[in-house]
Design a protein around this motif. Structure first.
Motif, mmCIF file in Angstrom:
data_model
loop_
_atom_site.group_PDB
_atom_site.id
_atom_site.type_symbol
_atom_site.label_atom_id
_atom_site.label_comp_id
_atom_site.label_asym_id
_atom_site.label_seq_id
_atom_site.Cartn_x
_atom_site.Cartn_y
_atom_site.Cartn_z
ATOM 1 N N PHE A 32 0.813 -1.325 0.144
ATOM 2 C CA PHE A 32 0.042 0.019 0.212
ATOM 3 C C PHE A 32 0.989 1.119 0.014
ATOM 4 O O PHE A 32 0.430 2.310 0.459
ATOM 5 C CB PHE A 32 -0.940 0.206 1.164
ATOM 6 C CG PHE A 32 -1.875 -1.186 1.250
ATOM 7 C CD1 PHE A 32 -2.827 -1.322 0.454
ATOM 8 C CD2 PHE A 32 -1.496 -2.222 2.328
ATOM 9 C CE1 PHE A 32 -3.428 -2.587 0.396
ATOM 10 C CE2 PHE A 32 -2.398 -3.279 2.220
ATOM 11 C CZ PHE A 32 -3.348 -3.572 1.327
ATOM 12 N N ASN A 33 2.084 1.110 -0.852
ATOM 13 C CA ASN A 33 2.778 2.523 -0.789
ATOM 14 C C ASN A 33 3.427 2.263 -2.194
ATOM 15 O O ASN A 33 3.404 1.358 -3.026
ATOM 16 C CB ASN A 33 3.509 2.844 0.269
ATOM 17 C CG ASN A 33 4.702 1.709 0.125
ATOM 18 O OD1 ASN A 33 5.300 1.520 -0.733
ATOM 19 N ND2 ASN A 33 5.107 1.519 1.428
ATOM 20 N N PHE A 107 -10.649 -3.647 -3.636
ATOM 21 C CA PHE A 107 -10.807 -2.344 -3.300
ATOM 22 C C PHE A 107 -10.228 -1.679 -2.192
ATOM 23 O O PHE A 107 -10.434 -0.631 -1.644
ATOM 24 C CB PHE A 107 -12.298 -2.182 -3.121
ATOM 25 C CG PHE A 107 -13.146 -2.467 -4.376
ATOM 26 C CD1 PHE A 107 -13.267 -1.716 -5.486
ATOM 27 C CD2 PHE A 107 -13.617 -3.806 -4.465
ATOM 28 C CE1 PHE A 107 -13.864 -2.177 -6.637
ATOM 29 C CE2 PHE A 107 -14.352 -4.125 -5.584
ATOM 30 C CZ PHE A 107 -14.373 -3.483 -6.727
ATOM 31 N N SER A 108 -9.328 -2.575 -1.711
ATOM 32 C CA SER A 108 -8.639 -2.086 -0.420
ATOM 33 C C SER A 108 -7.475 -1.254 -0.771
ATOM 34 O O SER A 108 -6.915 -1.386 -1.458
ATOM 35 C CB SER A 108 -8.005 -3.453 0.235
ATOM 36 O OG SER A 108 -9.069 -4.246 0.642
ATOM 37 N N MET A 109 -7.613 -0.130 -0.029
ATOM 38 C CA MET A 109 -6.660 1.093 -0.140
ATOM 39 C C MET A 109 -5.412 0.889 0.873
ATOM 40 O O MET A 109 -4.789 1.820 0.597
ATOM 41 C CB MET A 109 -7.323 2.431 -0.256
ATOM 42 C CG MET A 109 -8.585 2.422 -0.922
ATOM 43 S SD MET A 109 -7.989 2.547 -2.755
ATOM 44 C CE MET A 109 -7.749 4.400 -2.888
ATOM 45 N N GLY A 112 -5.081 -1.232 6.613
ATOM 46 C CA GLY A 112 -6.559 -1.349 7.553
ATOM 47 C C GLY A 112 -8.017 -1.948 6.750
ATOM 48 O O GLY A 112 -8.570 -2.622 7.162
ATOM 49 N N ASP A 113 -7.914 -1.277 5.507
ATOM 50 C CA ASP A 113 -8.888 -1.750 4.824
ATOM 51 C C ASP A 113 -8.952 -3.389 4.611
ATOM 52 O O ASP A 113 -9.737 -4.056 4.695
ATOM 53 C CB ASP A 113 -8.982 -1.301 3.389
ATOM 54 C CG ASP A 113 -9.459 0.208 3.336
ATOM 55 O OD1 ASP A 113 -10.169 0.495 4.131
ATOM 56 O OD2 ASP A 113 -9.163 0.920 2.197
ATOM 57 N N ALA A 114 -7.482 -3.860 4.352
ATOM 58 C CA ALA A 114 -7.437 -5.256 4.107
ATOM 59 C C ALA A 114 -7.876 -5.946 5.457
ATOM 60 O O ALA A 114 -8.566 -7.098 5.371
ATOM 61 C CB ALA A 114 -6.000 -5.461 4.103
ATOM 62 N N LEU A 115 -7.306 -5.571 6.506
ATOM 63 C CA LEU A 115 -8.066 -6.232 7.598
ATOM 64 C C LEU A 115 -9.475 -6.284 8.290
ATOM 65 O O LEU A 115 -9.766 -7.196 8.624
ATOM 66 C CB LEU A 115 -7.181 -5.481 9.277
ATOM 67 C CG LEU A 115 -5.528 -5.889 9.149
ATOM 68 C CD1 LEU A 115 -5.119 -5.190 10.133
ATOM 69 C CD2 LEU A 115 -5.273 -7.483 8.997
ATOM 70 N N ARG A 116 -10.008 -5.016 7.534
ATOM 71 C CA ARG A 116 -11.369 -4.886 7.838
ATOM 72 C C ARG A 116 -12.103 -5.991 6.809
ATOM 73 O O ARG A 116 -13.096 -6.824 7.224
ATOM 74 C CB ARG A 116 -11.891 -3.468 7.444
ATOM 75 C CG ARG A 116 -11.794 -2.720 8.630
ATOM 76 C CD ARG A 116 -12.274 -1.410 8.157
ATOM 77 N NE ARG A 116 -11.504 -0.521 7.653
ATOM 78 C CZ ARG A 116 -10.423 0.063 7.906
ATOM 79 N NH1 ARG A 116 -10.370 0.202 9.371
ATOM 80 N NH2 ARG A 116 -9.911 0.972 7.305
ATOM 81 N N PHE A 117 -11.461 -6.220 5.596
ATOM 82 C CA PHE A 117 -12.134 -7.192 4.840
ATOM 83 C C PHE A 117 -11.807 -8.440 5.222
ATOM 84 O O PHE A 117 -12.538 -9.294 4.995
ATOM 85 C CB PHE A 117 -11.004 -7.082 3.346
ATOM 86 C CG PHE A 117 -11.665 -7.752 2.031
ATOM 87 C CD1 PHE A 117 -12.873 -7.194 1.550
ATOM 88 C CD2 PHE A 117 -11.085 -8.930 1.792
ATOM 89 C CE1 PHE A 117 -13.263 -7.956 0.621
ATOM 90 C CE2 PHE A 117 -11.729 -9.554 0.703
ATOM 91 C CZ PHE A 117 -12.564 -9.226 0.060
ATOM 92 N N ILE A 118 -10.499 -8.786 5.787
ATOM 93 C CA ILE A 118 -10.437 -10.192 6.400
ATOM 94 C C ILE A 118 -11.326 -10.518 7.587
ATOM 95 O O ILE A 118 -11.851 -11.550 7.734
ATOM 96 C CB ILE A 118 -8.937 -10.231 6.738
ATOM 97 C CG1 ILE A 118 -7.981 -10.342 5.629
ATOM 98 C CG2 ILE A 118 -8.562 -11.544 7.751
ATOM 99 C CD1 ILE A 118 -6.534 -10.128 5.800
ATOM 100 N N ALA A 449 -3.211 4.875 -0.552
ATOM 101 C CA ALA A 449 -3.969 4.595 -1.608
ATOM 102 C C ALA A 449 -3.058 3.531 -2.527
ATOM 103 O O ALA A 449 -1.966 3.680 -2.497
ATOM 104 C CB ALA A 449 -4.626 5.607 -2.299
ATOM 105 N N ASP A 450 -3.903 2.271 -3.002
ATOM 106 C CA ASP A 450 -3.295 1.760 -3.773
ATOM 107 C C ASP A 450 -3.477 1.847 -5.068
ATOM 108 O O ASP A 450 -4.404 1.466 -5.586
ATOM 109 C CB ASP A 450 -3.542 0.445 -3.199
ATOM 110 C CG ASP A 450 -2.991 -0.708 -4.263
ATOM 111 O OD1 ASP A 450 -3.567 -1.847 -4.613
ATOM 112 O OD2 ASP A 450 -1.916 -0.663 -4.525
ATOM 113 N N THR A 451 -2.557 2.604 -5.728
ATOM 114 C CA THR A 451 -2.913 2.992 -7.215
ATOM 115 C C THR A 451 -2.057 1.918 -7.880
ATOM 116 O O THR A 451 -2.453 1.766 -9.111
ATOM 117 C CB THR A 451 -1.991 4.373 -7.423
ATOM 118 O OG1 THR A 451 -1.122 4.549 -6.514
ATOM 119 C CG2 THR A 451 -3.183 5.501 -7.508
ATOM 120 N N ASN A 452 -1.651 1.126 -7.233
ATOM 121 C CA ASN A 452 -1.006 -0.297 -7.876
ATOM 122 C C ASN A 452 -1.990 -1.091 -8.355
ATOM 123 O O ASN A 452 -1.884 -1.852 -9.249
ATOM 124 C CB ASN A 452 -0.132 -0.948 -6.792
ATOM 125 C CG ASN A 452 1.050 -0.308 -6.331
ATOM 126 O OD1 ASN A 452 0.906 1.018 -6.881
ATOM 127 N ND2 ASN A 452 1.882 -0.883 -5.610
#
Lengths: 749, 477
Positions: A32-33, A107-109, A112-118, A449-452
């Motif tokens: 995420f960077n 959609f995880s940016m 934190g988003d990733a952990l919420r998703f998990i 944000a994950d522009t990747n």
């Protein structure tokens, strides 16, 4: 592996935990960077080779070695590539030490988003290990895991154990070694509880402020800057819930850790575990990529070293003397000179009279004659033609360097870039086949944000690049993205302008060694910081170096400092407002705006008057062109112009005195150019009825007891004051005032 | 015995502190307040003598107090110590006191000792630490006493609820030899601000709030004199020490010091070594060396070479701009207390009878008490354990004395109970009195059947027959 039983026995020793949960790990395969841009546009960071093995292999091998039984691999950017890699590698097979489940979210940016998703997947049942896919470690987990479980039994509020490692003692090296920022932590010496965390050392703040409650609760604590964050955590399942509850938590450290530490209500606790002898590091930027590669070659990360850990399907490298790793099927011409600490992958061919040192060369590379390679990371299937010189660069898969090309230190060549004949790629350039995303999405705000993930980029990849590649040969790029390889016969690629870190910071994160000048600069800066940090308000030392007694004024010191800070901020705001007003805003609006500023900053009327006046004077400086006569004229003009505004804000004697004092202060400090014309301006102010004689006399009498140095301006205005008191006398206004003034001037004599 | 060190000692004996009222008076300044029947000032002086520190200046506040102290000193220490008494007006603070003696300071290092220190920590060890590090200042810190309760200082850590009182916040380096941060006074209760670059220089700072400044400081004389030139200083503890600690990496005094060092070396035979030489000549332990290298030379050596070669001037300027602040931490078994309140007076006296009896220099008998041979005890009178009864005192029949100190030439009637109390000299206590937890100053008369509990009685007071007092200071009107 050897330590495998560690994790298991730790768990099974626990009699209360009858329904034993397998040790789980969450592996974030996305950082995420944007630090590895442009390479990460085409390949996820975790799959980038580190001494010819993808980073994620190191992480997975470690997880296997510590007895993790279930791994949840979270992929976001380039999820397909990660999944494909895992599917084809032995990790995905049933004989691997653990089961691996990929979780994909586009959609995880952020972490934190990733952990919420998990959390939403509902797969975590007990304590788990949280790690990113770019972490190399060989430490044992047993002890820390046991300690974590013990703590949890005693105190259910324990949510996390962070691994930390002592870094090199020299401040200069431990920051530059991995290119990380310094971290300040406060740790309880006995319980190892984390009490304070500050990353991204804020240079503007020269002191750390520890809350008084910290020391009230702990008789002692350690404040440390010599620790590195290993970025490996043992988390309780609550961590996921906390992320869910605080939907604004993005960054694991900056938001989650700091959030918990500041939160007194929940009382969640984070502990640290310091590892001493084992190796742990995270590939965070190019500099750490360089450092960690060298560490691996020098076998600090044993058993995660090239000759042990290898999952590819080609011949494995073997360790030879002087830290040289070579695959058996490497073809070297007899005159090739291989320096110490170099790794050369399978199938690579190196031509006559070339020299390689301190470098890693991948598989199936073709290197011509008279090539010199120093400190470089050359990935797979790279072609380097005769006479090229490469130093301290990263060269990705499929790059083609034509004859005589030179890479200066710090160059990054992304996939399949071509460099034309006799071209020199300037230091720190990043070249990619893909154009740099336009400015909007490289905004700093999007750092998490994950522009990747390709959502933003993919159109540009699809639409622009094919067209460009064709154009490349004639070097016609759009003007915004500067282009290199001009004059080259067959150059292909865009040079990226460094947007994220800024050019001057480039050296810090580059693979190239830090230039001597930069080190000197850095060193000097550290001292400059020291010099300039007179940090007045906290330490009681003013800029002139004089000492304020603390024992006598302790109670006011701190509040005063804060307050002053506010006033100066207020003054700045007023100034800005005033500048806008000069641009033609109606006076009433300016009045309104300044009034509301005054209320929001909660400053007194007098201070407000002072600030307005200061703005007027400053505008005069700008208007004049710093000659004395001009200045006076400009000042008069400025006063005339803003008369209405001034008289609105300057209504009584107190405020008038404040204005005079302010002016005096300005003359002594900020705007010394006014000093010679102090009395003339004072006269003007009087003439324009901005200030009254009462105020001037009061000011004079106030100054009567002041130090000699403070009386410079009173003396300067003496003539004016004399005339003035005479005038005063004749008009008979405020005889008392005059008398008082006379008395004080007598006292003066 | 070691040869005397080139140290001058300044003992700040104070005057007639308000905090100790009603015990002190113009006739009995704080310095002469008896602790286990010895004047308070004798404790630091004995301690200094034991370390062979014999050049002593005693600073006393107020003329009368000075006269009193001087006359006592001339009798007690005439032939043993080289003591001078300097008097200052009241309320000038510790800095004022030092300013008063500044003209007399000639030796390289100055040791400043509080006159109310009762301790067995060797000042010589502090002086040696100071010299070894070539420090600008070395301060003694001891574990803070546990607050609350009468028997607080003995209870140690038995009761977890009782936290050590917070007197100071100190920041130490990992080897606990250097003082990196200090907070004292009212600021202790506030948020603390720690300069990052000091933490950065050591990597790891230990912050503790359970140490107490024991008011023993060794100063380099030049540093001390430089600091004294600054205005707005009042207290060494709250102003001077924090100032020096704060500025240790950007010293403003060192540059001046260099000059004054040159001056002094012209005249005196003993040359003040410059800081760098001092570092080399010291024989620090390995750890210490490591720390020094971090602390003094912020850049690692290889980088430093670059730096030196290039910015030579700059470097030397930077090198000069540091000074060292060291700390001497007393051990857990060592006793260290300051007599600066009535509570402390009681506590210290009790400690002298109990855990810290070694400091008094008395030999305790088999009954664990000290009864002077000239003491006359009536029939069935018992002097229990932890008692000191001085010469010439007469006790009547059926008296009981426990855990108390009784001074010289007291007359105590029959059936008197004295528990946990301090009775000074020339006191008359008539029959059937009960005295508990109290302090009775000299020349007090207590008439029969009086009962005192937790009282402080000022000198010359007369307590009428049959009266009862509880937790009161009793002073002459």
């Amino acid at each position: 592996m050897a330590q495998k039983k560690g994790g298991k026995s730790a768990a099974s020793d626990d009699p209360e935990e009858l329904a034993r949960t397998p040790l789980q790990a969450v592996l974030l395969a996305d950082t995420f960077n944007l630090k590895f841009r442009p390479i990460t546009l085409e390949r996820p960071k975790v799959l980038l080779p580190l001494v010819n093995t993808p980073m994620i292999d190191y992480t997975l091998a470690w997880l296997e070695s510590v007895g993790v039984e279930e791994v949840f691999l979270f992929c976001c950017a380039h999820a397909e590539q990660v999944k494909e890699y895992i599917g084809n590698s032995h990790w995905g097979q049933s004989h691997a030490g653990f089961s691996i489940t990929t979780i994909e979210s586009n959609f995880s940016m952020s972490a934190g988003d990733a952990l919420r998703f998990i959390e939403g997947k509902n797969v975590i049942r007990g304590d788990f290990i949280l790690i990113t896919g770019d972490t190399i470690s060989n430490m044992s987990l047993t002890e820390a895991l046991q300690a974590h479980k013990d703590r949890r039994k005693k105190d259910p509020d324990t949510v996390m154990t962070m691994f930390v490692k002592r870094s090199k003692p020299m401040p200069l090296t431990h920051q530059t070694r991995l290119g990380n920022d310094e971290i300040m932590m406060a740790i309880d010496p006995e319980t190892k509880q984390l009490l304070y965390y500050e990353d991204r050392f804020d240079c503007s703040k020269r002191a750390v402020t520890l809350d008084k409650s910290l020391l009230a609760d702990n008789a002692s604590l350690y404040l440390r800057t010599d620790l590195e964050d290993c970025c490996i955590d043992i988390c309780s399942p609550e961590v996921l819930t906390i992320f869910l509850d605080n939907f604004d938590y993005q960054h694991l450290r900056r938001h989650f850790v700091k959030g918990l530490l500041h939160d007194d209500i929940m009382g969640k606790k984070i502990y640290t575990h310091e590892i001493d002898s084992s190796y742990t590091a995270r590939v965070d930027n190019y500099r750490s990529y360089d450092t960690i590669s060298k560490d691996i070659i020098q076998r600090w990360s044993f058993p995660l070293v090239p000759d042990v850990l290898y999952a590819g399907n080609r011949a494995q490298m073997r360790l030879q003397r002087e830290g040289i790793y070579k695959a058996p099927d490497v073809t070297l011409s007899p005159s090739v000179r291989i320096g110490a600490f170099t790794a050369i992958g399978s199938g690579t061919i190196i031509g006559e009279n070339s020299s390689v040192s301190n470098s890693v060369i991948g598989e199936l590379c073709t290197i011509g004659r008279n090539v010199s390679i120093d400190g470089c990371y050359i990935w797979d299937s790279v072609t380097i033609e005769d006479g090229c010189r490469l130093s301290h660069s990263i060269v990705c898969d499929g790059v083609h360097l034509h004859t005589g090309a030179t890479l200066e230190p710090g160059v990054i060549l992304s996939f399949k870039v071509e460099v034309g004949q006799n071209i020199t790629v300037p230091a720190y350039s990043k070249v990619s086949l893909l154009p740099q995303p336009s400015k909007q999405d490289s905004d700093e705000e999007l750092e998490y944000a994950d522009t990747n993930s390709g959502i933003i980029d993919s159109p540009s990849i699809a639409s622009i690049s094919p067209a460009n590649i064709e154009h490349d040969h004639v070097s016609s790029f759009d003007t915004e993205q500067s282009v290199l390889l001009e004059g080259g016969l067959s150059g292909v690629g865009y040079i990226w302008t460094s947007c994220e870190t800024g050019n001057e910071e480039e050296w810090r994160y580059s693979v190239a060694p830090i230039p001597v000048e930069k080190l000197k600069e850095f060193y000097a800066k550290m001292f400059d910081e020291d010099e300039s940090s007179s940090d007045g308000e906290q330490t009681g030392i003013t800029h002139s170096g004089e000492l304020i007694s603390e024992s006598k004024s302790t109670d006011f010191d701190d509040s005063d400092g804060e307050y002053k800070g506010d006033v100066s901020k207020f003054e700045k705001e007023v100034e800005e407002t005033f500048e806008r007003a000069l641009g033609g805003v109606a006076e009433e609006n300016v009045q309104l705006e300044i009034n509301s500023l005054r209320m929001s900053f909660n400053v007194t009327h007098a201070e407000c008057a002072g600030a307005v006046f200061q703005s007027v004077i400053k505008s005069a400086i700008i208007a004049s062109n710093s000659s004395k006569s001009n200045l006076l004229k400009a000042t008069i003009d400025a006063i005339e112009r803003s008369k209405g505004l001034l008289s609105y804000f300057i209504t009584n004697v107190d405020e008038e005195i404040e204005v005079i004092l302010k002016f005096e202060e300005m003359c002594m400090e900020i705007t010394r150019e006014f000093a010679p014309i102090f009395s003339s301006v004072l006269h003007q102010l009087y003439d324009k009825e901005v200030i009254t004689e009462d105020a001037i006399l009061k000011w004079e009498s106030e100054k009567a007891d002041a130090d000699e140095s403070d009386k410079v301006f009173v003396k300067q205005s003496e003539a004016f004051l004399k005339v003035f008191s005479h005038l005063n006398f004749s008009t008979g206004v405020s005889v008392l005032q005059r008398l008082y003034g006379a008395m004080t001037s007598l006292k003066l004599l | 015995m070691d040869p005397p060190m080139d140290f001058q000692v300044v003992v700040l004996a104070g005057g007639t502190s308000d905090k100790l009222s009603p015990l002190v008076s113009k006739e009995l300044p704080k310095a002469l307040l008896p602790v286990a029947n010895k004047p308070l000032l004798s404790y630091p002086l004995e301690l200094l003598e034991a370390s062979n520190l014999k050049n002593i200046i005693v600073v006393v506040e107020g003329d009368e107090a000075a006269t009193q102290v001087e006359s006592w000193l001339s009798v007690a220490y005439m032939d043993r110590l080289n003591v001078e008494v300097v008097k200052t007006p009241g309320d000038v603070g510790t800095v004022g006191a030092i300013r008063a003696v500044a003209p007399f300071l000639i030796s390289t290092d100055i040791l400043i000792v509080s006159g109310d220190l009762v301790s067995d920590i060797s000042p010589g060890a502090i002086a040696a630490t100071h010299r070894r590090h070539g420090a600008a200042v070395t301060a003694l810190f001891c574990p803070a006493p546990v607050s609350g309760g009468a028997d607080s200082s003995t209870s140690g850590g038995k009761d977890k609820a009782k936290k050590p009182s917070r007197c100071n916040i100190v920041g130490l380096d990992p080897t606990r030899q250097f003082l990196l941060h200090v907070v004292s006074g009212a600021k202790v209760e506030k948020d603390i601000h720690i300069q990052k670059r000091i933490v950065r220089a050591v990597g790891q700072m230990e912050i503790r709030s359970d140490f107490m400044d024991a008011h023993v400081y060794a100063f380099k004389r030049t540093v001390l004199l430089d600091v004294l030139e600054k205005e707005n200083l009042y207290s060494i503890k709250q102003d001077v020490l924090p100032y020096l600690v704060r500025t240790q990496l950007r010293s403003e005094i060192s540059a001046k010091k260099e000059n004054s060092a040159d001056e002094s070396s012209n005249g005196a035979t003993k040359e003040l070594p410059s800081e760098d030489i001092n570092i080399n000549s010291a024989v620090p332990s390995n750890q210490n060396l490591r720390w020094l290298s971090q602390h003094r030379e912020i850049a690692p050596s290889s980088y430093q070479d670059i730096h030196i070669s290039d910015c030579d001037k700059n470097k030397s300027r930077l090198a000069k701009k540091t000074h060292k602040c060291c700390i001497y931490l007393s051990g857990k078994t060592q006793y260290c207390a300051r007599l600066n309140s009535v509570q402390a007076f009681g506590d210290i006296n009790r400690d002298m009878l109990g855990e810290a009896s070694r400091i008094t220099g008395y030999t305790f008998s088999a009954q664990n008490n000290v009864v002077h041979p000239t003491v006359v005890q009536g029939a069935k009178t018992t002097a229990g354990g932890q008692c000191i009864i001085a010469e010439g005192t007469i006790l009547g029949d059926k008296c009981s004395v426990k855990r108390s100190v009784i001074g010289r030439h007291c007359r105590i009637g029959s059936n008197v109970k004295i528990v946990n109390s301090i009775v000074m000299n020339h006191i008359t206590i008539e029959d059937n009195c009960t005295i508990q937890g109290s302090v009775i100053s000299s020349n007090v008369q207590i008439q029969e059947r009086a009962s005192l509990k937790d009282c402080q009685v000022s000198a010359g007071y007369v307590i009428t027959a049959g009266s009862e007092y509880k937790s009161e200071p009793l002073t002459k009107r």
